[in-house]
Design a protein around this motif. Structure first.
Motif, PDB file in Angstrom:
ATOM      1  N   GLY A  90     -11.712 -18.423 -52.702  1.00  0.00           N
ATOM      2  CA  GLY A  90     -11.028 -17.770 -53.804  1.00  0.00           C
ATOM      3  C   GLY A  90      -9.805 -16.967 -53.424  1.00  0.00           C
ATOM      4  N   LEU A  91      -9.350 -17.095 -52.183  1.00  0.00           N
ATOM      5  CA  LEU A  91      -8.191 -16.347 -51.726  1.00  0.00           C
ATOM      6  C   LEU A  91      -6.919 -17.190 -51.827  1.00  0.00           C
ATOM      7  N   THR A  92      -5.803 -16.534 -52.050  1.00  0.00           N
ATOM      8  CA  THR A  92      -4.510 -17.207 -52.104  1.00  0.00           C
ATOM      9  C   THR A  92      -3.801 -17.027 -50.763  1.00  0.00           C
ATOM     10  N   ILE A  93      -3.342 -18.119 -50.180  1.00  0.00           N
ATOM     11  CA  ILE A  93      -2.675 -18.074 -48.880  1.00  0.00           C
ATOM     12  C   ILE A  93      -1.171 -17.921 -49.084  1.00  0.00           C
ATOM     13  N   VAL A  94      -0.599 -16.950 -48.390  1.00  0.00           N
ATOM     14  CA  VAL A  94       0.834 -16.675 -48.459  1.00  0.00           C
ATOM     15  C   VAL A  94       1.440 -16.919 -47.079  1.00  0.00           C
ATOM     16  N   GLU A 130      -0.236 -26.449 -46.095  1.00  0.00           N
ATOM     17  CA  GLU A 130      -0.889 -27.744 -46.292  1.00  0.00           C
ATOM     18  C   GLU A 130      -2.389 -27.567 -46.501  1.00  0.00           C
ATOM     19  N   GLY A 131      -2.990 -26.637 -45.792  1.00  0.00           N
ATOM     20  CA  GLY A 131      -4.420 -26.426 -45.929  1.00  0.00           C
ATOM     21  C   GLY A 131      -4.826 -25.786 -47.233  1.00  0.00           C
ATOM     22  N   SER A 132      -3.894 -25.101 -47.902  1.00  0.00           N
ATOM     23  CA  SER A 132      -4.252 -24.364 -49.118  1.00  0.00           C
ATOM     24  C   SER A 132      -3.575 -24.887 -50.380  1.00  0.00           C
ATOM     25  N   LEU A 133      -2.946 -26.040 -50.307  1.00  0.00           N
ATOM     26  CA  LEU A 133      -2.302 -26.606 -51.489  1.00  0.00           C
ATOM     27  C   LEU A 133      -3.286 -26.797 -52.644  1.00  0.00           C
ATOM     28  N   ALA A 134      -4.464 -27.269 -52.324  1.00  0.00           N
ATOM     29  CA  ALA A 134      -5.434 -27.580 -53.376  1.00  0.00           C
ATOM     30  C   ALA A 134      -5.983 -26.339 -54.060  1.00  0.00           C
ATOM     31  N   THR A 135      -5.961 -25.201 -53.374  1.00  0.00           N
ATOM     32  CA  THR A 135      -6.574 -23.993 -53.927  1.00  0.00           C
ATOM     33  C   THR A 135      -5.553 -22.952 -54.362  1.00  0.00           C
ATOM     34  N   GLY A 136      -4.311 -23.130 -53.990  1.00  0.00           N
ATOM     35  CA  GLY A 136      -3.270 -22.187 -54.382  1.00  0.00           C
ATOM     36  C   GLY A 136      -2.586 -21.558 -53.192  1.00  0.00           C
ATOM     37  N   THR A 137      -1.322 -21.880 -53.003  1.00  0.00           N
ATOM     38  CA  THR A 137      -0.563 -21.332 -51.875  1.00  0.00           C
ATOM     39  C   THR A 137       0.770 -20.788 -52.369  1.00  0.00           C
ATOM     40  N   VAL A 138       1.261 -19.747 -51.722  1.00  0.00           N
ATOM     41  CA  VAL A 138       2.533 -19.112 -52.086  1.00  0.00           C
ATOM     42  C   VAL A 138       3.473 -19.189 -50.890  1.00  0.00           C
ATOM     43  N   ALA A 139       4.645 -19.770 -51.100  1.00  0.00           N
ATOM     44  CA  ALA A 139       5.662 -19.847 -50.056  1.00  0.00           C
ATOM     45  C   ALA A 139       6.751 -18.830 -50.356  1.00  0.00           C
ATOM     46  N   VAL A 140       6.914 -17.858 -49.471  1.00  0.00           N
ATOM     47  CA  VAL A 140       7.978 -16.863 -49.603  1.00  0.00           C
ATOM     48  C   VAL A 140       9.127 -17.324 -48.724  1.00  0.00           C
ATOM     49  N   ILE A 141      10.275 -17.578 -49.321  1.00  0.00           N
ATOM     50  CA  ILE A 141      11.379 -18.154 -48.561  1.00  0.00           C
ATOM     51  C   ILE A 141      12.517 -17.139 -48.420  1.00  0.00           C
ATOM     52  N   ARG A 180      -1.034 -12.586 -58.460  1.00  0.00           N
ATOM     53  CA  ARG A 180      -1.921 -11.500 -58.875  1.00  0.00           C
ATOM     54  C   ARG A 180      -3.325 -11.654 -58.301  1.00  0.00           C
ATOM     55  N   GLY A 181      -3.558 -12.723 -57.538  1.00  0.00           N
ATOM     56  CA  GLY A 181      -4.857 -12.913 -56.904  1.00  0.00           C
ATOM     57  C   GLY A 181      -4.951 -12.106 -55.618  1.00  0.00           C
ATOM     58  N   ILE A 182      -6.060 -12.250 -54.915  1.00  0.00           N
ATOM     59  CA  ILE A 182      -6.228 -11.606 -53.609  1.00  0.00           C
ATOM     60  C   ILE A 182      -5.563 -12.512 -52.574  1.00  0.00           C
ATOM     61  N   CYS A 183      -4.500 -12.015 -51.971  1.00  0.00           N
ATOM     62  CA  CYS A 183      -3.683 -12.836 -51.075  1.00  0.00           C
ATOM     63  C   CYS A 183      -3.927 -12.479 -49.611  1.00  0.00           C
ATOM     64  N   VAL A 184      -3.870 -13.504 -48.780  1.00  0.00           N
ATOM     65  CA  VAL A 184      -3.936 -13.342 -47.333  1.00  0.00           C
ATOM     66  C   VAL A 184      -2.712 -14.024 -46.731  1.00  0.00           C
ATOM     67  N   GLY A 185      -1.939 -13.283 -45.952  1.00  0.00           N
ATOM     68  CA  GLY A 185      -0.792 -13.874 -45.285  1.00  0.00           C
ATOM     69  C   GLY A 185      -1.226 -14.600 -44.020  1.00  0.00           C
TER      70      GLY A 185
END
Length: 384
Positions: free
Chosen positions: A143-147, A160-171, A112-117
């Motif tokens: 403050g962005l979520t990496i997808v 790996e770069g966004s683990l600490a701030t929140g990352t989404v893996a779409v498989i 639900r955050g602001i996501c950037v693929g």
């Protein structure tokens, strides 16, 4: 679609419906619009294809199969979020082909955050991986979520770069299936600190045809998609194309014309993608981060069946449906193995959009026609 939480029984109805023969996301939403609930759609499905050129009735997924899948998801620690529920990401829900159900393992609030693929080459260069890791880290700090898609190369670096701030893996497979195998530890960390997302059945191993579906979820979740490195035949360009069709911003990192891994990104820039070289460029392209995502204005997916037509069909349209068998024969005659747009078929068939939508729905459920990228349809080759 009205936002509301599903009951346990309704969740099983949704799962049974989407797992039934020839019911994809667009067809699922059309059935809900036509019949009101998944339970009513399940009751109607066996008879819905009776006029579809003599084909057998659609085979429903067994209720026990849906029950086993839901139980396995819960035992694994994942949850199933429906497109009508408040926790479902609204930018994705606005798409005509939004997955009716998403399996989420980890932190669903990240969706639900602001996501950037972020996507790119699997055989990424050392500099490309370093750049992706730093960009993901800086965007996460803003403050962005990496997808991304958990693939080798650039996807791995972005996660790996966004683990600490929140990352989404779409498989591409089931939410429990690791691919590629070497990313097993990374996937486990993402499930703990971020979120792993899948629309395919639990336990399903991905094949090549599943990856474009995954790519459209990556872009659908995101306000913008960044392509770091890509060859001219890279799957990342599919994600970029889907993002553009969905009304998302497409951003690309330039590279040397001597490097084949930059040919795709340089081509995107030539064709109108925004050139970026750092996180500040991405943030500037996004605009104010506190502004809501304007789904109705930004989603520009090409024409598909207008599911609202089912609920709004006038009485004269219902009368037209009595001649559905003849219309289906006409549709099959007008279609070929090359894709045709819905708009073109409506003009050639000389019927209302609502009437055509119902006929197409029955033919698709009967396995006579199939959907193609860009909201087009064609005959299924195996039907001959």
């Amino acid at each position: 679609m009205e936002q509301r939480a599903l009951t346990d029984e309704e969740r099983l109805d949704w799962l049974q419906l989407i797992r039934s023969d020839n019911v994809g996301p667009v067809t699922f939403h059309a059935l809900i619009a036509k019949f009101g609930t998944a339970a009513h759609a399940l009751e109607a499905l066996p008879g819905l294809t009776r006029n579809a050129a003599g084909k057998r009735a659609v085979r429903l997924a067994p209720r026990a199969v849906a029950e086993r899948e839901l139980a396995a998801l819960r035992k694994y620690g994942a949850r199933l979020i429906a497109a009508c529920e408040p926790d479902y990401p609204q930018p994705l829900a606005a798409l005509p082909d939004a997955p009716p159900l998403l399996a989420v393992h980890g932190r669903p609030e990240l969706l639900r955050g602001i996501c950037v693929g972020m996507v790119g080459a699997r055989n990424a260069s050392t500099n490309g991986r370093r750049f992706a890791t730093k960009l993901a880290m800086d965007l996460g700090a803003a403050g962005l979520t990496i997808v991304s898609g958990l693939a080798r190369g650039l996807d791995t670096a972005a996660h790996e770069g966004s683990l600490a701030t929140g990352t989404v893996a779409v498989i591409a497979g089931g939410v429990d299936v690791v691919y590629p195998p070497e990313n097993a530890k990374l996937m486990a960390r993402i499930a703990e600190e971020g979120a792993v997302v899948a629309e395919q059945p639990f336990g399903l191993k991905p094949t090549a045809r599943h990856f474009p579906y995954r790519n459209r979820v990556i872009s659908g979740l995101s306000r913008a998609v960044v392509v770091v490195e890509a060859t001219l035949k890279s799957g990342s360009l599919i994600t970029a194309r889907l993002a553009a069709e969905q009304g998302r911003d497409v951003l690309a990192v330039p590279g040397s014309p001597l490097d084949p891994r930059a040919a795709g990104t340089n081509g995107l820039i030539r064709d109108g993608a925004t050139l970026i070289t750092c996180a500040a460029d991405v943030i500037a392209a996004l605009g104010p981060l506190d502004s809501p995502f304007e789904q109705n204005q930004r989603v520009t997916t090409p024409s598909r069946i207008d599911v609202s037509a089912f609920a709004q069909a006038p009485q004269e349209v219902e009368a037209e449906l009595d001649g559905a068998s003849g219309l289906q024969d006409k549709i099959l005659e007008l279609l070929g193995f090359s894709p045709t747009t819905i708009d073109e078929l409506t003009r050639r068939a000389q019927v209302s959009p609502a009437t055509l939508a119902s006929a197409i729905l029955e033919l698709e459920l009967a396995g006579r026609i199939e959907r193609q990228p860009g909201g087009q349809i064609s005959l299924i080759i195996s039907m001959l």
